[in-house]
Design a protein around this motif. Structure first.
Motif, PDB file in Angstrom:
ATOM      1  N   LYS A 159      -2.363   7.324  -3.154  1.00 36.40           N
ATOM      2  CA  LYS A 159      -1.585   8.473  -3.400  1.00 36.40           C
ATOM      3  C   LYS A 159      -0.998   9.020  -1.809  1.00 36.40           C
ATOM      4  CE  LYS A 159      -1.870  12.823  -5.970  1.00 36.40           C
ATOM      5  NZ  LYS A 159      -2.451  13.862  -6.604  1.00 36.40           N
ATOM      6  N   ALA A 160      -1.839   8.842  -0.834  1.00 43.26           N
ATOM      7  CA  ALA A 160      -1.721   9.346   0.621  1.00 43.26           C
ATOM      8  C   ALA A 160      -0.390   8.950   1.121  1.00 43.26           C
ATOM      9  CB  ALA A 160      -2.664   8.501   1.502  1.00 43.26           C
ATOM     10  N   GLY A 161       0.297   8.083   0.627  1.00 42.92           N
ATOM     11  CA  GLY A 161       1.750   7.699   0.910  1.00 42.92           C
ATOM     12  C   GLY A 161       2.639   8.761   0.640  1.00 42.92           C
ATOM     13  N   LYS A 220       3.717  -1.043   2.684  1.00 44.89           N
ATOM     14  CA  LYS A 220       4.076  -1.894   3.535  1.00 44.89           C
ATOM     15  C   LYS A 220       3.890  -1.234   4.933  1.00 44.89           C
ATOM     16  CE  LYS A 220       7.543  -4.610   1.221  1.00 44.89           C
ATOM     17  NZ  LYS A 220       8.557  -5.449   1.503  1.00 44.89           N
ATOM     18  N   ALA A 221       4.044  -1.839   5.885  1.00 41.21           N
ATOM     19  CA  ALA A 221       3.371  -1.544   7.419  1.00 41.21           C
ATOM     20  C   ALA A 221       4.025  -0.216   7.848  1.00 41.21           C
ATOM     21  CB  ALA A 221       3.697  -2.613   8.495  1.00 41.21           C
ATOM     22  N   VAL A 222       5.174  -0.006   7.715  1.00 40.77           N
ATOM     23  CA  VAL A 222       5.687   1.376   8.034  1.00 40.77           C
ATOM     24  C   VAL A 222       5.068   2.472   7.300  1.00 40.77           C
ATOM     25  CG1 VAL A 222       7.782   2.781   7.886  1.00 40.77           C
ATOM     26  CG2 VAL A 222       8.005   0.260   8.342  1.00 40.77           C
ATOM     27  N   GLU A 223       4.686   2.396   5.824  1.00 44.22           N
ATOM     28  CA  GLU A 223       4.225   3.276   5.319  1.00 44.22           C
ATOM     29  C   GLU A 223       2.489   3.554   5.629  1.00 44.22           C
ATOM     30  OE1 GLU A 223       4.157   6.421   2.963  1.00 44.22           O
ATOM     31  OE2 GLU A 223       5.853   5.233   3.197  1.00 44.22           O
ATOM     32  N   ARG A 224       1.925   2.238   5.894  1.00 45.15           N
ATOM     33  CA  ARG A 224       0.597   2.516   6.286  1.00 45.15           C
ATOM     34  C   ARG A 224       0.300   3.125   7.827  1.00 45.15           C
ATOM     35  NH1 ARG A 224       0.637  -3.138   4.761  1.00 45.15           N
ATOM     36  NH2 ARG A 224       0.177  -3.668   6.717  1.00 45.15           N
ATOM     37  N   ASN A 225       1.352   2.769   8.801  1.00 42.31           N
ATOM     38  CA  ASN A 225       1.144   3.597   9.942  1.00 42.31           C
ATOM     39  C   ASN A 225       1.448   5.004  10.161  1.00 42.31           C
ATOM     40  OD1 ASN A 225       0.284   0.861  11.296  1.00 42.31           O
ATOM     41  ND2 ASN A 225       2.648   0.425  11.543  1.00 42.31           N
ATOM     42  N   THR A 267      -8.815   3.666   7.846  1.00 46.65           N
ATOM     43  CA  THR A 267      -8.664   2.550   7.084  1.00 46.65           C
ATOM     44  C   THR A 267      -7.351   2.872   6.168  1.00 46.65           C
ATOM     45  OG1 THR A 267     -10.819   1.758   7.178  1.00 46.65           O
ATOM     46  CG2 THR A 267      -9.511   0.531   5.487  1.00 46.65           C
ATOM     47  N   VAL A 268      -6.336   2.006   5.997  1.00 46.20           N
ATOM     48  CA  VAL A 268      -5.209   2.083   5.399  1.00 46.20           C
ATOM     49  C   VAL A 268      -4.775   0.660   4.923  1.00 46.20           C
ATOM     50  CG1 VAL A 268      -2.922   3.048   4.831  1.00 46.20           C
ATOM     51  CG2 VAL A 268      -4.405   3.892   6.718  1.00 46.20           C
ATOM     52  N   SER A 269      -5.113   0.364   3.488  1.00 47.23           N
ATOM     53  CA  SER A 269      -4.915  -0.831   2.956  1.00 47.23           C
ATOM     54  C   SER A 269      -3.476  -1.254   2.596  1.00 47.23           C
ATOM     55  CB  SER A 269      -5.894  -1.244   1.614  1.00 47.23           C
ATOM     56  OG  SER A 269      -5.340  -0.614   0.680  1.00 47.23           O
ATOM     57  N   LYS A 270      -3.151  -2.364   2.209  1.00 50.45           N
ATOM     58  CA  LYS A 270      -1.905  -2.851   1.692  1.00 50.45           C
ATOM     59  C   LYS A 270      -1.355  -2.335   0.392  1.00 50.45           C
ATOM     60  CE  LYS A 270      -1.430  -6.939   4.317  1.00 50.45           C
ATOM     61  NZ  LYS A 270      -1.049  -8.413   4.316  1.00 50.45           N
ATOM     62  N   LYS A 271      -2.472  -1.416  -0.236  1.00 48.24           N
ATOM     63  CA  LYS A 271      -2.127  -0.942  -1.655  1.00 48.24           C
ATOM     64  C   LYS A 271      -1.202   0.326  -1.358  1.00 48.24           C
ATOM     65  CE  LYS A 271      -6.451  -2.372  -3.662  1.00 48.24           C
ATOM     66  NZ  LYS A 271      -7.683  -1.829  -4.319  1.00 48.24           N
TER      67      LYS A 271
END
Length: 114
Positions: A91-93, A56-61, A49-53
């Motif tokens: 922080k995962a991003g 954006k979509a590119v970073e979440r993917n 699960t990767v929320s919008k926090k």
């Protein structure tokens, strides 16, 4: 031989995610949270699960792909009969791949403690 996360090892149904969140236990690291719960099957299953926090979509993917790759490389850590759900934190991003791998491996190892 290439290691692949097979379909039988993926959590896809919303009810399985929800059951893991509500009835399972969790451990927290700076860039991810691991929720886990027994699934009464002979295989482990993993969900992400990767929320919008996170962004954006590119970073979440990107974060989701990294997490999947880490799981694929460390299949030996997972015990059969358990559902694992990794929840990416903000922080995962920003953390490096190796740091994220280290944190996720530590989270899985914590599940094996009594």
């Amino acid at each position: 031989m290439a290691r692949v996360l097979k379909d039988k090892n993926k959590i896809r149904m919303r009810r399985d995610f929800t059951r893991t969140y509500k009835k399972g236990r969790s451990h927290i690291a700076p860039s991810a949270v691991l929720c886990y719960h027994k699934n009464h099957l002979d295989v482990f299953r993993v969900g992400f699960t990767v929320s919008k926090k996170v962004g954006k979509a590119v970073e979440r993917n990107k974060v989701r792909r990294r997490m999947k790759e880490i799981v694929r490389n460390r299949l030996d850590l997972f015990a059969p009969g358990i559902d694992y759900v990794f929840v990416a934190r903000k922080k995962a991003g920003y953390v490096s791949f190796s740091r994220l791998e280290q944190e996720m491996a530590e989270l899985v190892k914590r599940t094996k403690k009594p």
